[in-house]
Design a protein around this motif. Structure first.
Motif, PDB file in Angstrom:
ATOM      1  N   ALA A  93      33.004  -5.110  23.378  1.00  0.00           N
ATOM      2  CA  ALA A  93      33.677  -6.392  23.142  1.00  0.00           C
ATOM      3  C   ALA A  93      33.538  -6.826  21.687  1.00  0.00           C
ATOM      4  CB  ALA A  93      33.093  -7.459  24.072  1.00  0.00           C
ATOM      5  N   ILE A  94      32.330  -6.639  21.129  1.00  0.00           N
ATOM      6  CA  ILE A  94      32.118  -7.007  19.722  1.00  0.00           C
ATOM      7  C   ILE A  94      33.031  -6.182  18.821  1.00  0.00           C
ATOM      8  CG2 ILE A  94      30.444  -6.970  17.824  1.00  0.00           C
ATOM      9  CD1 ILE A  94      28.265  -7.537  19.930  1.00  0.00           C
ATOM     10  N   LYS A  95      33.087  -4.855  19.107  1.00  0.00           N
ATOM     11  CA  LYS A  95      33.935  -3.965  18.306  1.00  0.00           C
ATOM     12  C   LYS A  95      35.393  -4.392  18.383  1.00  0.00           C
ATOM     13  CE  LYS A  95      31.462   0.325  18.331  1.00  0.00           C
ATOM     14  NZ  LYS A  95      31.206   1.295  19.393  1.00  0.00           N
ATOM     15  N   LEU A  96      35.863  -4.680  19.606  1.00  0.00           N
ATOM     16  CA  LEU A  96      37.278  -5.046  19.765  1.00  0.00           C
ATOM     17  C   LEU A  96      37.584  -6.343  19.029  1.00  0.00           C
ATOM     18  CD1 LEU A  96      40.011  -4.450  20.954  1.00  0.00           C
ATOM     19  CD2 LEU A  96      39.355  -5.675  23.012  1.00  0.00           C
ATOM     20  N   THR A  97      36.653  -7.323  19.128  1.00  0.00           N
ATOM     21  CA  THR A  97      36.857  -8.600  18.435  1.00  0.00           C
ATOM     22  C   THR A  97      36.985  -8.379  16.933  1.00  0.00           C
ATOM     23  OG1 THR A  97      35.675  -9.811  20.136  1.00  0.00           O
ATOM     24  CG2 THR A  97      35.803 -10.845  17.976  1.00  0.00           C
ATOM     25  N   LEU A  98      36.095  -7.530  16.380  1.00  0.00           N
ATOM     26  CA  LEU A  98      36.155  -7.249  14.938  1.00  0.00           C
ATOM     27  C   LEU A  98      37.457  -6.549  14.583  1.00  0.00           C
ATOM     28  CD1 LEU A  98      32.472  -6.095  14.280  1.00  0.00           C
ATOM     29  CD2 LEU A  98      33.530  -8.282  13.670  1.00  0.00           C
ATOM     30  N   LEU A  99      37.877  -5.600  15.431  1.00  0.00           N
ATOM     31  CA  LEU A  99      39.113  -4.862  15.165  1.00  0.00           C
ATOM     32  C   LEU A  99      40.320  -5.801  15.153  1.00  0.00           C
ATOM     33  CD1 LEU A  99      40.678  -2.111  14.958  1.00  0.00           C
ATOM     34  CD2 LEU A  99      40.897  -2.237  17.443  1.00  0.00           C
ATOM     35  N   VAL A 100      40.392  -6.675  16.179  1.00  0.00           N
ATOM     36  CA  VAL A 100      41.533  -7.591  16.284  1.00  0.00           C
ATOM     37  C   VAL A 100      41.591  -8.499  15.058  1.00  0.00           C
ATOM     38  CG1 VAL A 100      42.443  -9.541  17.588  1.00  0.00           C
ATOM     39  CG2 VAL A 100      41.642  -7.521  18.791  1.00  0.00           C
ATOM     40  N   ALA A 101      40.435  -9.044  14.664  1.00  0.00           N
ATOM     41  CA  ALA A 101      40.416  -9.922  13.494  1.00  0.00           C
ATOM     42  C   ALA A 101      40.784  -9.142  12.234  1.00  0.00           C
ATOM     43  CB  ALA A 101      39.048 -10.570  13.343  1.00  0.00           C
ATOM     44  N   ALA A 102      40.345  -7.874  12.157  1.00  0.00           N
ATOM     45  CA  ALA A 102      40.616  -7.068  10.968  1.00  0.00           C
ATOM     46  C   ALA A 102      42.103  -6.754  10.828  1.00  0.00           C
ATOM     47  CB  ALA A 102      39.814  -5.766  11.012  1.00  0.00           C
ATOM     48  N   ILE A 103      42.855  -6.806  11.935  1.00  0.00           N
ATOM     49  CA  ILE A 103      44.307  -6.599  11.832  1.00  0.00           C
ATOM     50  C   ILE A 103      45.026  -7.933  11.642  1.00  0.00           C
ATOM     51  CG2 ILE A 103      46.360  -5.725  12.997  1.00  0.00           C
ATOM     52  CD1 ILE A 103      44.487  -3.871  14.593  1.00  0.00           C
ATOM     53  N   ALA A 104      44.660  -8.924  12.463  1.00  0.00           N
ATOM     54  CA  ALA A 104      45.422 -10.181  12.486  1.00  0.00           C
ATOM     55  C   ALA A 104      45.231 -10.978  11.188  1.00  0.00           C
ATOM     56  CB  ALA A 104      45.005 -11.019  13.687  1.00  0.00           C
ATOM     57  N   VAL A 105      44.000 -11.051  10.691  1.00  0.00           N
ATOM     58  CA  VAL A 105      43.739 -11.910   9.526  1.00  0.00           C
ATOM     59  C   VAL A 105      44.463 -11.418   8.270  1.00  0.00           C
ATOM     60  CG1 VAL A 105      41.948 -12.858   8.023  1.00  0.00           C
ATOM     61  CG2 VAL A 105      41.578 -12.775  10.492  1.00  0.00           C
ATOM     62  N   PRO A 106      44.375 -10.098   7.905  1.00  0.00           N
ATOM     63  CA  PRO A 106      45.110  -9.667   6.706  1.00  0.00           C
ATOM     64  C   PRO A 106      46.622  -9.872   6.824  1.00  0.00           C
ATOM     65  CG  PRO A 106      43.491  -8.023   7.328  1.00  0.00           C
ATOM     66  CD  PRO A 106      43.515  -9.031   8.433  1.00  0.00           C
ATOM     67  N   LEU A 107      47.195  -9.632   8.028  1.00  0.00           N
ATOM     68  CA  LEU A 107      48.640  -9.826   8.177  1.00  0.00           C
ATOM     69  C   LEU A 107      49.011 -11.281   7.919  1.00  0.00           C
ATOM     70  CD1 LEU A 107      49.561  -7.596  11.247  1.00  0.00           C
ATOM     71  CD2 LEU A 107      50.354  -7.359   8.904  1.00  0.00           C
ATOM     72  N   ASN A 108      48.230 -12.202   8.520  1.00  0.00           N
ATOM     73  CA  ASN A 108      48.542 -13.613   8.313  1.00  0.00           C
ATOM     74  C   ASN A 108      48.224 -14.061   6.888  1.00  0.00           C
ATOM     75  OD1 ASN A 108      49.652 -14.184  10.771  1.00  0.00           O
ATOM     76  ND2 ASN A 108      47.701 -14.750  11.717  1.00  0.00           N
ATOM     77  N   LEU A 109      47.297 -13.350   6.249  1.00  0.00           N
ATOM     78  CA  LEU A 109      46.993 -13.648   4.843  1.00  0.00           C
ATOM     79  C   LEU A 109      48.203 -13.312   3.962  1.00  0.00           C
ATOM     80  CD1 LEU A 109      45.028 -13.992   2.330  1.00  0.00           C
ATOM     81  CD2 LEU A 109      44.478 -11.600   2.654  1.00  0.00           C
ATOM     82  N   VAL A 110      48.755 -12.097   4.151  1.00  0.00           N
ATOM     83  CA  VAL A 110      49.928 -11.696   3.367  1.00  0.00           C
ATOM     84  C   VAL A 110      51.088 -12.653   3.651  1.00  0.00           C
ATOM     85  CG1 VAL A 110      51.657  -9.886   3.048  1.00  0.00           C
ATOM     86  CG2 VAL A 110      49.238  -9.281   3.248  1.00  0.00           C
ATOM     87  N   PHE A 111      51.285 -12.957   4.933  1.00  0.00           N
ATOM     88  CA  PHE A 111      52.363 -13.884   5.284  1.00  0.00           C
ATOM     89  C   PHE A 111      52.146 -15.244   4.614  1.00  0.00           C
ATOM     90  CE2 PHE A 111      53.154 -17.566   8.006  1.00  0.00           C
ATOM     91  CZ  PHE A 111      54.528 -17.625   7.884  1.00  0.00           C
ATOM     92  N   LEU A 151      40.613 -18.526   0.324  1.00  0.00           N
ATOM     93  CA  LEU A 151      39.400 -18.190   1.070  1.00  0.00           C
ATOM     94  C   LEU A 151      39.187 -19.153   2.230  1.00  0.00           C
ATOM     95  CD1 LEU A 151      36.584 -17.233  -1.457  1.00  0.00           C
ATOM     96  CD2 LEU A 151      37.269 -16.014   0.594  1.00  0.00           C
ATOM     97  N   TYR A 152      39.441 -20.415   1.953  1.00  0.00           N
ATOM     98  CA  TYR A 152      39.291 -21.466   2.960  1.00  0.00           C
ATOM     99  C   TYR A 152      40.202 -21.184   4.163  1.00  0.00           C
ATOM    100  CZ  TYR A 152      38.721 -26.379   4.387  1.00  0.00           C
ATOM    101  OH  TYR A 152      38.414 -27.527   5.052  1.00  0.00           O
ATOM    102  N   GLY A 153      41.467 -20.878   3.866  1.00  0.00           N
ATOM    103  CA  GLY A 153      42.411 -20.565   4.934  1.00  0.00           C
ATOM    104  C   GLY A 153      42.004 -19.327   5.710  1.00  0.00           C
ATOM    105  N   VAL A 154      41.558 -18.279   4.992  1.00  0.00           N
ATOM    106  CA  VAL A 154      41.148 -17.038   5.641  1.00  0.00           C
ATOM    107  C   VAL A 154      39.948 -17.287   6.548  1.00  0.00           C
ATOM    108  CG1 VAL A 154      40.084 -14.794   5.196  1.00  0.00           C
ATOM    109  CG2 VAL A 154      42.089 -15.487   3.905  1.00  0.00           C
ATOM    110  N   LEU A 155      39.031 -18.123   6.082  1.00  0.00           N
ATOM    111  CA  LEU A 155      37.824 -18.436   6.852  1.00  0.00           C
ATOM    112  C   LEU A 155      38.183 -19.071   8.198  1.00  0.00           C
ATOM    113  CD1 LEU A 155      34.679 -18.562   6.408  1.00  0.00           C
ATOM    114  CD2 LEU A 155      35.024 -20.938   5.774  1.00  0.00           C
ATOM    115  N   LEU A 156      39.062 -20.084   8.159  1.00  0.00           N
ATOM    116  CA  LEU A 156      39.458 -20.769   9.393  1.00  0.00           C
ATOM    117  C   LEU A 156      40.258 -19.833  10.286  1.00  0.00           C
ATOM    118  CD1 LEU A 156      40.438 -24.312   8.097  1.00  0.00           C
ATOM    119  CD2 LEU A 156      38.263 -23.510   8.997  1.00  0.00           C
TER     120      LEU A 156
END
Lengths: 286, 291
Positions: B73-91, B212-217
């Protein structure tokens, strides 16, 4: 801004030397369409396929009506409680200096950062009949968890930062001259607060209330643990969507979702109207 | 931003009462109410998470975290965040660039659309993807015929997480970049910089703290999302369980101490987020004083 009516007539974009407009807007619109617009439109298409009579039959099902009633009434009560205490918390944070104020200010955002499921099990551990707080209330026949009151408790937790963070910046902007003028003219402190300060804060309080209310109606994670989820008593609308989905009753789930979405858009519209009114009346609002 | 060197403070030193302050007793009562309310609503639940996690000792709590399903579960959570956060960052950066640096028709409407996911219930966020990819949809069976599984699998969880965290970076950057205007970028371009150079050397240094603030939230929400992910994951233990879902499963199995152990890890993440957020805000205000 004065350039908007140029001789060339209507144009989509004002000229600029900065590059990248096509690329960034194109990416923004594509991503927005794929992630948000198409999936939401899918909900609309499914609802349209049901037709008015189909939607009406599901929407008037007693269990659906009762779930919506539970969701809206508990959210309303929680938002009202947050309106009162949120304003007091914001006032104390803005106006007074005392040890620990910074920590308190930071912790107001906890509900934004804490996963809702964690909040849900923590609140249940406190308010269950054998819980930290619940055990002292149980002998008096007071039950909080597994009743609609438990839902209200979870929704107060979820909504608090919306209230505080909306009111706080506006409070910081209030100029002391106005208060001093009121005091000079003979108003006592209570009159100054109730007649001068609070009316000026009204749009911010209303906006915070609408945000907290809107968020509470859709909340799921923190509520389902403490609610007890008894049909017709403490079953919230988002949970009923999940139950319908687990029964593969997509029509039922879609209809409840549609009603909630229409409500969300109404709240969004209300917030925009409040802010437009506030800009005209008080000269602030974003 | 004078803190306490106001005329009112000078008056107090002379023993005069401030005409625009509450009486000390009213002040004490208000502080008391605020403190008690925050303690009851926020602090005690937070303390409860850690206390319940340690009920059977630190060893038991750590054992619950080392268990294979918890690790998955920990691994999956990290994986999901590692995909979703950069995509939303670029967007978020792209959307803020288009909206803040240019004037075009329909801008206000576009901002409203970007904010939309915030006003949609997480459960509905999961539901719309089930309608889009589930049985009875056009897309689902088509993708399945090519062996692509979206629902009850990692791609669905990622999609739902992207949806609920969609506006975070954009809504942090848009007002910030609007405030900064276009003067510095225009100067860079007129001095011969190209678009990328302007972005990396001029814009990015100006927006880094807000970014950074946005990425953190965004990250906090991505790792903690429950409703949307719960609807779409199918909750296959060890396969499609994120940490919040694992907490729910353990809790429903009456394995309370293990549930709270995993929950305390998430609560720790929330605390780290709050501390970093407070530090960034300090940085922010120092920057804006300097401007």
């Amino acid at each position: 801004m004065a350039l908007s009516a140029t001789a060339s007539g209507w144009r989509f974009k004002q000229p600029s030397v900065i590059p990248g407009f096509g690329l960034t807007l194109g990416f923004t619109l594509t991503y927005l369409t794929l992630i948000v617009l198409i999936p939401l439109a899918g909900l609309g298409v499914r609802s349209a396929a049901l037709g008015w009579s189909g939607i009406w039959t599901i929407a008037t099902d007693p269990r659906v009506v009762q779930a919506l009633r539970v969701s809206f009434s508990t959210s309303l009560i929680a938002a009202l409680i947050n309106a009162v205490f949120g304003v007091i918390v914001a006032w104390v944070l803005v106006r007074y200096r005392f040890p620990g104020r910074r920590i308190l200010d930071a912790i107001v955002d906890l509900p934004f950062a804490l996963p809702t499921a964690v909040a849900g099990i923590a609140l249940t551990a406190l308010y269950a009949p054998n819980g930290w707080i619940g055990q002292y209330l149980a002998p008096y026949g007071i039950r909080l968890a597994y009743t609609p009151t438990g839902i209200v408790i979870a929704l107060i937790f979820i909504g608090l930062p919306f209230m505080v963070r909306t009111v706080q910046p506006v409070m910081e902007e209030i100029s002391r001259e106005v208060e001093e003028a009121a005091a000079t003219l003979g108003a006592n402190r209570f009159q100054t607060i109730s007649r001068i300060i609070l009316p000026g804060l009204a749009p911010a309080i209303l906006t915070g209330f609408a945000l907290a209310f809107g968020r509470a109606v859709g909340e799921y994670g923190s509520v389902i643990f403490i609610a007890g989820n008894i049909p017709y008593v403490s079953e919230i609308a988002p949970l009923l969507i999940v139950i319908r989905l687990e029964e593969y009753n997509y029509a039922g789930a879609t209809t409840i979702a549609l009603i909630m979405l229409i409500f969300s858009f109404a709240v969004l519209l209300a917030i925009n109207l409040i802010q437009a009114w506030s800009r005209r009346r008080f000269g602030y609002g974003n | 931003m004078a803190t306490d060197i106001t005329p009112a403070a000078a008056d107090r030193r002379r023993g005069w009462s401030d005409p625009v302050a509450e009486r000390p007793i009213a002040r004490a009562i208000l502080i008391g109410i605020a403190l008690s309310f925050l303690a009851l609503v926020l602090v005690i639940p937070l303390v409860a998470v850690f206390t319940e996690a340690l009920r059977n000792g630190l060893g038991a709590a750590l054992a619950a975290l080392r268990e294979p399903d918890a690790l998955a579960a920990i691994k999956l959570t990290l994986l999901v965040a590692a995909i979703a956060v950069p995509l939303n960052l670029v967007f978020g950066v792209a959307a803020a660039w288009a909206i803040a640096k240019f004037e075009f028709k329909g801008k206000a409407f576009l901002i409203t659309l970007i904010d939309l996911p915030f006003s949609v219930s997480p459960v509905i966020a999961g539901l719309i993807y089930i309608l889009l990819f589930g049985a009875g949809s056009v897309l689902g069976p088509y993708l399945q015929s090519y062996g692509v599984q979206i629902l009850f699998a990692v791609p669905g969880i990622v999609l739902a997480t992207i949806f609920v965290t969609f506006p975070f970076v954009a809504r942090e950057l848009i007002p910030l970049m609007q405030d900064q205007g276009t003067g510095e970028e225009e100067a860079a371009i007129s001095l011969g910089a190209n678009g990328w150079q302007t972005f990396w050397r001029v814009t990015l240094p100006n927006i880094k703290w807000g970014l950074l603030y946005g990425v953190l939230l965004c990250n906090a929400r991505a790792m903690g999302e429950f409703g949307a992910v719960s609807v779409i994951s199918g909750r296959l233990r060890g396969q499609t369980n994120t940490m919040p879902l694992h907490v729910e499963i353990l809790y429903n199995e009456y394995n309370f101490s293990a549930a709270f152990a995993v929950a305390s890890l998430l609560a720790l993440l929330a605390l780290v987020t709050l501390v970093l957020k407070a530090l960034l805000e300090l940085r922010y205000s120092r920057d804006s004083v300097g401007h």
